[in-house]
Design an enzyme around this catalytic site. Structure first.
Site, PDB file in Angstrom:
ATOM      1  N   CYS A 179      -2.263   9.318   2.423  1.00  0.00           N
ATOM      2  CA  CYS A 179      -1.886   8.815   1.093  1.00  0.00           C
ATOM      3  C   CYS A 179      -2.941   9.174   0.058  1.00  0.00           C
ATOM      4  CB  CYS A 179      -1.674   7.313   1.139  1.00  0.00           C
ATOM      5  SG  CYS A 179      -3.091   6.433   1.790  1.00  0.00           S
ATOM      6  N   GLU A 209       0.898  -1.176   0.000  1.00  0.00           N
ATOM      7  CA  GLU A 209       0.000   0.000   0.000  1.00  0.00           C
ATOM      8  C   GLU A 209       0.920   1.205   0.000  1.00  0.00           C
ATOM      9  OE1 GLU A 209      -3.312   0.218  -0.019  1.00  0.00           O
ATOM     10  OE2 GLU A 209      -3.809  -1.894   0.216  1.00  0.00           O
TER      11      GLU A 209
HETATM   12  P1  NAD Z   1       8.137   5.147   4.877  1.00  0.00           P
HETATM   13  O1  NAD Z   1       8.146   4.344   3.621  1.00  0.00           O
HETATM   14  O2  NAD Z   1       9.253   6.050   5.143  1.00  0.00           O
HETATM   15  O3  NAD Z   1       8.058   4.164   6.148  1.00  0.00           O
HETATM   16  C1  NAD Z   1       7.065   3.182   6.264  1.00  0.00           C
HETATM   17  C2  NAD Z   1       7.579   2.063   7.151  1.00  0.00           C
HETATM   18  O4  NAD Z   1       8.723   1.474   6.527  1.00  0.00           O
HETATM   19  C3  NAD Z   1       8.020   2.503   8.531  1.00  0.00           C
HETATM   20  O5  NAD Z   1       7.664   1.508   9.458  1.00  0.00           O
HETATM   21  C4  NAD Z   1       9.535   2.585   8.399  1.00  0.00           C
HETATM   22  O6  NAD Z   1      10.209   2.340   9.611  1.00  0.00           O
HETATM   23  C5  NAD Z   1       9.814   1.467   7.421  1.00  0.00           C
HETATM   24  N1  NAD Z   1      11.037   1.661   6.633  1.00  0.00           N
HETATM   25  C6  NAD Z   1      11.592   2.832   6.234  1.00  0.00           C
HETATM   26  N2  NAD Z   1      12.715   2.587   5.509  1.00  0.00           N
HETATM   27  C7  NAD Z   1      12.861   1.248   5.454  1.00  0.00           C
HETATM   28  C8  NAD Z   1      13.816   0.381   4.840  1.00  0.00           C
HETATM   29  N3  NAD Z   1      14.843   0.849   4.132  1.00  0.00           N
HETATM   30  N4  NAD Z   1      13.664  -0.953   4.985  1.00  0.00           N
HETATM   31  C9  NAD Z   1      12.617  -1.436   5.675  1.00  0.00           C
HETATM   32  N5  NAD Z   1      11.671  -0.678   6.278  1.00  0.00           N
HETATM   33  C10 NAD Z   1      11.791   0.654   6.161  1.00  0.00           C
HETATM   34  O7  NAD Z   1       6.722   5.889   4.909  1.00  0.00           O
HETATM   35  P2  NAD Z   1       6.146   6.862   6.033  1.00  0.00           P
HETATM   36  O8  NAD Z   1       6.823   8.177   5.921  1.00  0.00           O
HETATM   37  O9  NAD Z   1       6.136   6.182   7.356  1.00  0.00           O
HETATM   38  O10 NAD Z   1       4.621   6.996   5.569  1.00  0.00           O
HETATM   39  C11 NAD Z   1       4.198   7.852   4.599  1.00  0.00           C
HETATM   40  C12 NAD Z   1       4.033   7.114   3.282  1.00  0.00           C
HETATM   41  O11 NAD Z   1       3.110   6.052   3.435  1.00  0.00           O
HETATM   42  C13 NAD Z   1       3.438   7.996   2.203  1.00  0.00           C
HETATM   43  O12 NAD Z   1       4.088   7.734   0.988  1.00  0.00           O
HETATM   44  C14 NAD Z   1       1.985   7.548   2.129  1.00  0.00           C
HETATM   45  O13 NAD Z   1       1.352   7.785   0.906  1.00  0.00           O
HETATM   46  C15 NAD Z   1       2.133   6.094   2.402  1.00  0.00           C
HETATM   47  N6  NAD Z   1       0.868   5.518   2.875  1.00  0.00           N
HETATM   48  C16 NAD Z   1       0.168   4.710   2.023  1.00  0.00           C
HETATM   49  C17 NAD Z   1      -1.057   4.204   2.428  1.00  0.00           C
HETATM   50  C18 NAD Z   1      -1.851   3.321   1.519  1.00  0.00           C
HETATM   51  O14 NAD Z   1      -2.777   2.672   2.000  1.00  0.00           O
HETATM   52  N7  NAD Z   1      -1.553   3.265   0.234  1.00  0.00           N
HETATM   53  C19 NAD Z   1      -1.557   4.513   3.694  1.00  0.00           C
HETATM   54  C20 NAD Z   1      -0.804   5.333   4.531  1.00  0.00           C
HETATM   55  C21 NAD Z   1       0.415   5.831   4.113  1.00  0.00           C
END
Ligand code: NAD
Length: 476
Positions: free
Chosen positions: A285, A251
Site C-alpha cells: 500500500c 487502512e
Molecule cells: P480487498 O479490499 O480486495 O480485500 C481486503 C479484504 O476484504 C479481504 O479479506 C477480502 O476478502 C475482503 N473483502 C473483499 N470484498 C469484500 C466485500 N465486498 N465485503 C467484505 N469484505 C470484502 O484488498 P486486497 O486486494 O486484499 O489488498 C490490497 C489492498 O489493500 C490495496 O488497496 C492496498 O493498498 C491495501 N492495503 C492497505 C494497507 C494499509 O495499511 N493502508 C496495508 C495493506 C494493504
C-alpha cells in the site's frame, strides 16, 4: 496432494471447525493447490460471535499485565517458528523468502510492542470545579472486534490489529484474505499455545467475504470493525458500520509520490526506490506509485535504475537469491498490463522492460512521460512498474503530488535540509520517508489521510482504536 497433511481449518472457540465447504489455497508461482481450508457458514459465524462475546466478559477479569505477558509469549513463539511461518507466507503469497522472514520479524514486532503498551492505558484525574467532586477517566476494551485483512502482508496486517485488541482486553474475530488464510491460521494456533483464551482470537475462512462480513457488521454484539484493504471495499464497509454507529478503523489504498530533487544523493534515492517500489513485487500500500524526478537528474537516475534492475533475480521465492516473486494471481498481472497498455496509448513510453515472463511473473518496467490524466497515475499499480514524471520546481511537484484523493505514504530525497522540512510540512500524506524508503515500524503510527483511511495502527496511538474512554464524576 494428501488430504491428511494439507487440510486445515477455520478456528472457532479454540477448536478446528469441520465443514464440507472447503476453500482451495494456491501457490502464485504455478497456481498449484497447496492446501484446502474449511469454510464457515452463517451458523458457525453466529457461534463464533457468541463465543467472542463470552470471552470479552471473561477478559474483563484479567489484568493488563497478564494480557501483556500472554502477548509476550506469543511474540516468542512467533520467533521460534520464524522459518516455518516465512516459508508458508512465501508459498501462499509469493514474496521472496528473505522478505517473508522480514515480515515475520515485523509482525512479531507489533506483538512485542503491544505486550508493553498493554500496561500503559492510563486514565487521568481531572481538577474539579468544587472540592466535593473528583473527576476521573479510565480506559476499557471496546468489546468484540471484527478484523478483515488483505493478502499482501498475511502476517503483519493481522498482528498489528490482534495484539493491540488483546492488550486492550478485546476478543477478536478475524476474516483473513481468502488468498492467504494459511499463515493466519498458524498465527492463531500460536496465540492459543501462548495462552490466549479460546474465544480471544478466532479465524473464520470464507470464499464469500461479502456475506460473512455483512453478517458480522450487522450483529449487535460486534462493537468494532478494523479493516485493511482497498479503498473501494473500505467505503462499502463504512456504510455498513454507519448503520449501528460501530467504531471503525480503515487502512486503505495509497498512491505514494516518490520525489527525487536535484540535490539528492542519487545512490541513496536508488536504494530507497528499490525498497519502496520492488518489495513484494510492488504489491504494497505504501509502494512508490508516482516517481517524480527533477529534470536535472532524470536521465542519470533512469540509467542507474536500469543497471540495477538488470541484476534482479526473478523466480519462486523459495529459490536462492530471488529478489522478485510472482504477482498474487493472473488478475493482478492482467490489471498491471492493461494499465501499462493504456499509458502507452496515451503517450507514455517504455524505456526499460525486463525479459517477458510467463504465468503470474512480471518483469520490471520503467515508464516515462506519465501524465496525471492517465489511469496509471491515479491507480495503485501493485506491480513492478516504475511510473516516471519529470518536474522542474518544488511548488510544481508538491502540487502534483498532493493532487490525488488518497494520502498514505510519500517519499522525498534531497540533501537540502530546509527543502526537506518545507516539503514534508506541506505534503498531504500521513507518513513521509525523508531520504528513507522503508518507513514501517511497530513503534510508529501507520495510517492514512483522505481516502487512505481512518485511525492509526502501531505506535502509542494503535491501542486507542480498541479502547473506550469512561468518565467518572464522583461527589463526596
Ligand atoms: P480487498 O479490499 O480486495 O480485500 C481486503 C479484504 O476484504 C479481504 O479479506 C477480502 O476478502 C475482503 N473483502 C473483499 N470484498 C469484500 C466485500 N465486498 N465485503 C467484505 N469484505 C470484502 O484488498 P486486497 O486486494 O486484499 O489488498 C490490497 C489492498 O489493500 C490495496 O488497496 C492496498 O493498498 C491495501 N492495503 C492497505 C494497507 C494499509 O495499511 N493502508 C496495508 C495493506 C494493504
Amino acid at each position: 496432494m494428501s488430504n491428511e497433511t494439507n487440510t486445515t481449518y477455520s478456528i472457532i472457540n479454540g477448536q478446528s471447525h469441520q465443514s464440507t465447504a472447503m476453500l482451495d489455497v494456491r501457490n502464485p508461482v504455478d497456481n498449484a493447490l497447496i492446501a484446502r481450508v474449511s469454510e464457515v457458514d452463517e451458523h458457525a459465524a453466529e457461534r463464533a460471535i457468541k463465543c467472542a462475546n463470552n470471552c470479552f466478559i471473561e477478559l474483563k477479569s484479567t489484568t493488563a499485565q497478564a494480557r501483556g505477558d500472554t502477548l509476550f509469549r506469543w511474540y516468542q513463539l512467533i520467533l521460534q517458528n520464524k522459518k516455518r511461518l516465512a516459508e508458508l507466507v512465501t508459498r501462499e503469497q509469493g514474496k521472496p523468502l528473505k522478505e517473508a522472514l522480514a515480515e515475520v520479524m515485523y509482525a512479531a514486532g507489533y506483538v512485542k510492542w503491544f505486550s508493553q503498551e498493554a500496561e500503559r492505558t492510563n486514565g487521568a484525574v481531572i481538577p474539579a470545579q468544587t472540592i466535593h467532586h473528583q473527576l476521573r477517566t479510565l480506559k476499557q476494551g471496546i468489546g468484540v472486534v471484527v478484523g478483515i485483512t488483505p493478502w499482501n502482508f498475511p502476517l503483519a496486517m493481522i498482528t498489528r490489529k490482534v495484539a493491540p485488541a488483546y492488550a486492550a482486553g478485546c476478543s477478536f474475530i478475524l476474516k483473513p484474505s481468502e488468498l492467504t488464510p494459511l499463515s493466519a491460521i498458524e498465527l492463531a494456533k500460536l496465540a492459543l499455545e501462548a495462552g490466549f483464551e479460546p474465544g480471544a482470537f478466532q479465524i473464520l475462512i470464507t470464499s464469500k467475504p461479502q456475506d460473512l462480513v455483512t453478517q458480522l457488521n450487522s450483529h449487535p454484539s460486534v462493537r468494532k470493525l478494523t479493516f485493511t484493504g482497498s479503498t473501494a471495499v473500505g467505503k462499502l464497509l463504512l456504510e455498513q458500520t454507519a448503520r449501528s454507529v460501530m467504531r471503525t478503523s480503515l487502512e486503505l489504498g495509497g498512491n505514494a509520490p516518490f520525489i527525487v530533487f536535484e540535490s539528492a544523493d542519487l545512490e541513496a534515492a536508488l536504494e530507497g526506490l528499490m525498497m519502496a517500489k520492488f518489495r513484494n513485487a510492488g504489491q504494497t500500500c505504501i509502494a512508490a506509485n508516482r516517481v517524480y524526478l527533477h529534470s536535472a537528474i532524470k536521465s542519470q537516475f533512469i540509467e542507474m535504475l536500469k543497471s540495477r534492475l538488470q541484476t534482479l533475480v526473478i523466480g519462486d521465492g523459495l529459490g536462492e537469491n530471488v529478489d522478485l516473486g510472482p504477482l498474487i494471481n493472473s488478475a493482478a498481472k492482467q490489471k498491471a498490463l492493461s494499465l501499462l497498455d493504456d499509458a502507452c496509448k496515451h503517450g507514455a513510453n517504455i524505456v526499460y522492460q525486463g525479459e517477458s515472463q510467463t504465468g503470474n511473473y512480471l518483469s520490471p518496467v520503467i515508464l516515462e512521460n506519465v501524465e496525471p490524466a492517465m489511469a496509471i497515475y491515479n491507480t495503485e499499480i501493485f506491480a513492478p512498474i516504475v511510473s516516471v514524471i519529470e518536474f522542474q520546481t518544488e511548488e510544481q511537484v508538491v502540487n502534483m503530488a498532493n493532487d490525488v484523493d488518497v494520502g498514505l505514504a510519500a517519499y522525498v530525497y534531497s540533501s537540502n535540509i530546509d527543502l526537506l522540512h518545507r516539503v514534508s510540512m506541506v505534503l498531504d500524506f500521513a507518513m513521509i520517508g525523508i531520504n528513507e524508503g522503508a518507513i514501517s515500524n511497530p513503534a510508529a503510527p501507520f495510517g492514512g489521510m483522505k481516502q487512505s483511511g481512518l485511525g492509526r495502527e502501531g505506535g502509542a496511538e494503535g491501542i486507542d482504536e480498541y479502547l473506550e474512554v469512561k468518565y467518572l464524576c464522583q461527589r463526596f
